[in-house]
Design a protein around this motif. Structure first.
Motif, PDB file in Angstrom:
ATOM      1  N   VAL A 250       0.843  -1.198   0.000  1.00 45.17           N
ATOM      2  CA  VAL A 250       0.000   0.000   0.000  1.00 45.17           C
ATOM      3  C   VAL A 250       0.883   1.255   0.000  1.00 45.17           C
ATOM      4  O   VAL A 250       0.664   2.191  -0.782  1.00 45.17           O
ATOM      5  N   ILE A 251       1.909   1.251   0.855  1.00 40.88           N
ATOM      6  CA  ILE A 251       2.801   2.418   0.912  1.00 40.88           C
ATOM      7  C   ILE A 251       3.504   2.590  -0.436  1.00 40.88           C
ATOM      8  O   ILE A 251       3.689   3.710  -0.925  1.00 40.88           O
ATOM      9  N   GLY A 252       3.847   1.469  -1.078  1.00 41.51           N
ATOM     10  CA  GLY A 252       4.446   1.510  -2.413  1.00 41.51           C
ATOM     11  C   GLY A 252       3.510   2.157  -3.422  1.00 41.51           C
ATOM     12  O   GLY A 252       3.936   2.967  -4.253  1.00 41.51           O
ATOM     13  N   ILE A 253       2.222   1.827  -3.329  1.00 38.78           N
ATOM     14  CA  ILE A 253       1.247   2.418  -4.258  1.00 38.78           C
ATOM     15  C   ILE A 253       1.147   3.922  -4.026  1.00 38.78           C
ATOM     16  O   ILE A 253       1.117   4.712  -4.973  1.00 38.78           O
TER      17      ILE A 253
ATOM     18  N   SER B  10      -1.403   4.523   6.847  1.00 42.34           N
ATOM     19  CA  SER B  10      -0.508   3.401   6.550  1.00 42.34           C
ATOM     20  C   SER B  10       0.778   3.522   7.345  1.00 42.34           C
ATOM     21  O   SER B  10       1.285   2.537   7.894  1.00 42.34           O
ATOM     22  N   ASN B  11       1.311   4.748   7.415  1.00 42.60           N
ATOM     23  CA  ASN B  11       2.558   4.947   8.153  1.00 42.60           C
ATOM     24  C   ASN B  11       2.376   4.648   9.639  1.00 42.60           C
ATOM     25  O   ASN B  11       3.244   4.077  10.282  1.00 42.60           O
ATOM     26  N   LYS B  12       1.209   5.040  10.156  1.00 44.50           N
ATOM     27  CA  LYS B  12       0.935   4.793  11.569  1.00 44.50           C
ATOM     28  C   LYS B  12       0.863   3.297  11.845  1.00 44.50           C
ATOM     29  O   LYS B  12       1.452   2.794  12.803  1.00 44.50           O
TER      30      LYS B  12
ATOM     31  N   LEU C 175      20.566  -5.219   0.511  1.00 39.89           N
ATOM     32  CA  LEU C 175      19.191  -5.576   0.784  1.00 39.89           C
ATOM     33  C   LEU C 175      18.385  -4.282   0.821  1.00 39.89           C
ATOM     34  O   LEU C 175      18.622  -3.422   1.671  1.00 39.89           O
ATOM     35  N   LEU C 176      17.490  -4.146  -0.134  1.00 39.78           N
ATOM     36  CA  LEU C 176      16.620  -2.965  -0.156  1.00 39.78           C
ATOM     37  C   LEU C 176      15.324  -3.324   0.552  1.00 39.78           C
ATOM     38  O   LEU C 176      14.855  -4.449   0.462  1.00 39.78           O
ATOM     39  N   LYS C 177      14.782  -2.326   1.263  1.00 43.31           N
ATOM     40  CA  LYS C 177      13.542  -2.618   1.970  1.00 43.31           C
ATOM     41  C   LYS C 177      12.350  -2.153   1.147  1.00 43.31           C
ATOM     42  O   LYS C 177      12.384  -1.095   0.549  1.00 43.31           O
ATOM     43  N   LYS C 178      11.309  -2.975   1.176  1.00 43.41           N
ATOM     44  CA  LYS C 178      10.060  -2.553   0.541  1.00 43.41           C
ATOM     45  C   LYS C 178       9.427  -1.495   1.422  1.00 43.41           C
ATOM     46  O   LYS C 178       9.519  -1.607   2.636  1.00 43.41           O
ATOM     47  N   PRO C 179       8.757  -0.478   0.931  1.00 44.23           N
ATOM     48  CA  PRO C 179       8.545  -0.244  -0.497  1.00 44.23           C
ATOM     49  C   PRO C 179       9.820   0.225  -1.196  1.00 44.23           C
ATOM     50  O   PRO C 179      10.643   0.897  -0.581  1.00 44.23           O
ATOM     51  N   LEU C 180       9.922  -0.124  -2.469  1.00 39.86           N
ATOM     52  CA  LEU C 180      11.080   0.256  -3.261  1.00 39.86           C
ATOM     53  C   LEU C 180      11.114   1.770  -3.424  1.00 39.86           C
ATOM     54  O   LEU C 180      10.142   2.381  -3.851  1.00 39.86           O
ATOM     55  N   MET C 181      12.240   2.353  -3.031  1.00 39.72           N
ATOM     56  CA  MET C 181      12.403   3.798  -3.179  1.00 39.72           C
ATOM     57  C   MET C 181      13.240   4.064  -4.418  1.00 39.72           C
ATOM     58  O   MET C 181      14.380   3.597  -4.495  1.00 39.72           O
ATOM     59  N   PRO C 182      12.706   4.833  -5.374  1.00 41.69           N
ATOM     60  CA  PRO C 182      13.440   5.061  -6.618  1.00 41.69           C
ATOM     61  C   PRO C 182      14.849   5.624  -6.374  1.00 41.69           C
ATOM     62  O   PRO C 182      15.797   5.206  -7.030  1.00 41.69           O
ATOM     63  N   MET C 183      14.959   6.524  -5.374  1.00 40.70           N
ATOM     64  CA  MET C 183      16.267   7.120  -5.080  1.00 40.70           C
ATOM     65  C   MET C 183      17.288   6.066  -4.669  1.00 40.70           C
ATOM     66  O   MET C 183      18.435   6.083  -5.103  1.00 40.70           O
ATOM     67  N   GLU C 184      16.837   5.151  -3.812  1.00 39.26           N
ATOM     68  CA  GLU C 184      17.761   4.123  -3.313  1.00 39.26           C
ATOM     69  C   GLU C 184      18.231   3.225  -4.442  1.00 39.26           C
ATOM     70  O   GLU C 184      19.406   2.860  -4.523  1.00 39.26           O
TER      71      GLU C 184
END
Lengths: 359, 135
Positions: free
Chosen positions: A162-165, A189-191, B116-125
């Motif tokens: 969800v955070i990715g979206i 979501s962050n909370k 190891l990248l953590k989800k969510p994928l950050m474009p910057m990282e």
């Protein structure tokens, strides 16, 4: 109640006594007799004995010595010492070293000995029951912990999607396309993610064995500030680390403790304060590390100071989870650390932590 | 941006995450082509099939850890048996929602894993990692 299932071993070097014992009690218990300590040991090795009765005066070994010799190998059977004469030294020895349940004088009174055996068996049962209960509780506790751990993981995976979206929505410039809905989804979501992360931290703090490694406070604090100030760059950090000697400690827990305090110092700033400041002073010595974290944030009301380290305490003005400081306290307990706090609504808060150096 | 970095392979059993991450990579224009695999097995089949055909092979792999049957670490055991000419030119980054210290340490100890990248994928990282690790 039938005592048939109670297994009693009687050791005595006088055959007559063994016979008399059998004659009196064979209907009541399952009786095993041995003419020497060596024979008694053989029986203990092959039968699950509940109560052991030994004569004090035997040719090669006294009853107390025999009980001492089986203290490690057969700790469960309850011991009763029989003796024909009143030997105060044997008595003292029996109490101090033999782990002996009863002391019965010879010639025995059938009723007295019978009661002693009955009580000894009750003691045996409670000992075993207690042990089983403890094992059962440990297992349940362990399962519960594991359940919390895996459920937190399972909950987090879709949440992170969800955070990715939401991140994608930002990248595609759609964040403001539906009023404030996207920002509300993001903050919820962050909370939720924060709660899950704290739950996992709590679990790991409870579970993980303390592991000692070298801690470089300068590096650690820089990393943590980087991590927590990432989303909020307004706060100025003033960090002074005085580490002339190496520090050995539990890196995971120290990270949890400092991480929570630093993130709190950032989170609880006054919104209208132009110079948001956090001061971190660290002094390492051979004995311990002293850490002071001072902020000029919102401060804590005097009447709340007592409660801030308890689970799910939160003040109504601020939106905390009520878990951060509780976890700090729990983690400090595990590594023999101490924390104190001073706060003032006008000037802010200082947390002072001391953690012993394991060297 | 080096020219060699054209194809990225995403390995993840979660269709939604594949969709999200593919879209993020498309938007960042870090790669020209995305190869999507829903399991480690599918990825290995693809790589073995195209081993003699370098223009079909990826230059970078993003690998999920928690997958049914063959998980990310099992996948790496198979990956290291592929020809070194390929594995040497195709770094692997693991991508996971894990917060497990053990997983993080294990991933970073593996010679084939750059990070190891953590989800969510950050474009910057991802961009930082690619710029740093570009062959």
């Amino acid at each position: 109640m039938s005592f048939q299932s109670i297994k009693v071993l009687y050791i005595d070097d006088e055959e007559n006594n063994l016979q008399a014992f059998k004659a009196s009690f064979r209907r009541l218990y399952e009786i095993y007799t041995a003419i020497s300590a060596a024979d008694g040991l053989k029986i203990l090795e092959s039968v699950n004995i509940h109560v052991v009765i030994a004569d004090q005066k035997m040719p090669n070994i006294t009853g107390v010595e025999f009980f001492k010799s089986i203290a490690e190998t057969f700790p469960d059977p309850i011991r009763i010492l029989l003796t024909g004469y009143t030997d105060i030294e044997a008595l003292a020895d029996a109490i101090n070293h033999g782990d002996i349940y009863r002391y019965v004088t010879k010639p025995w009174n059938d009723l007295e000995l019978h009661n002693s055996i009955k009580n000894a068996y009750d003691a045996y049962r409670s000992k075993i029951d207690l042990r089983n209960k403890i094992a059962e509780l440990e297992k349940t506790n362990d399962e519960l912990n594991r359940f919390i751990y895996s459920i937190s993981h399972e909950l987090r995976a879709p949440l992170v999607s969800v955070i990715g979206i939401v991140n994608l929505v930002k990248m595609e410039n759609l964040y403001h396309s539906s009023g404030e809905y996207w920002s509300l989804i993001e903050s919820c979501s962050n909370k939720l993610d924060y709660y899950i992360q704290k739950t996992l931290q709590y679990y790991k703090n409870n579970k993980t064995q303390s592991e000692e490694s070298n801690v470089d406070f300068k590096l650690l604090v820089a990393d943590l500030i980087n991590l927590y100030a990432y989303a909020n760059k307004d706060t100025q950090f003033d960090v002074n680390v005085d580490q002339p000697v190496p520090f050995k400690g539990d890196l995971f827990r120290i990270e949890v403790i400092l991480g929570n305090l630093i993130s709190n110092a950032i989170k609880y700033q006054k919104t209208n304060e132009p110079n948001k400041k956090v001061n971190i002073e660290i002094a390492v010595s051979i004995e311990c590390v002293e850490i002071n974290i001072t902020d000029n944030g919102v401060g804590i009301l005097n009447e709340h100071l007592e409660k801030i380290f308890t689970q799910f305490f939160r003040s109504k003005d601020h939106h905390g989870s009520g878990l951060g400081l509780f976890i700090v306290k729990e983690a400090l307990n595990k590594i023999n650390g101490r924390i104190s706090v001073k706060s003032n609504i006008d000037y802010g808060t200082t947390f002072k932590i001391t953690i012993p150096n394991a060297k | 941006m080096p020219n060699e970095l054209k194809k990225i392979m995403l390995i993840d059993d979660n269709e939604i995450d594949l969709k999200i991450n593919a879209r993020i990579i498309t938007l960042t224009k870090l790669f020209e082509e995305i190869i999507i695999c829903q399991s480690g097995e599918e990825s290995l089949d693809y790589l073995n099939k195209h081993m003699d055909n370098p223009e079909k092979l990826p230059n970078f792999i993003l690998l999920d850890i928690q997958m049914p049957e063959m998980d990310g670490f099992d996948y790496l055991d198979h990956y290291k048996q592929l020809p070194a000419t390929f594995t040497g030119s195709c770094p692997v980054a693991m991508l996971s929602s894990t917060l497990d210290f053990g997983d993080i340490k294990k991933a970073e100890a593996n010679v084939y894993v750059v990070k190891l990248l953590k989800k969510p994928l950050m474009p910057m990282e991802l961009a930082e990692l690619i710029n740093k690790k570009a062959p």
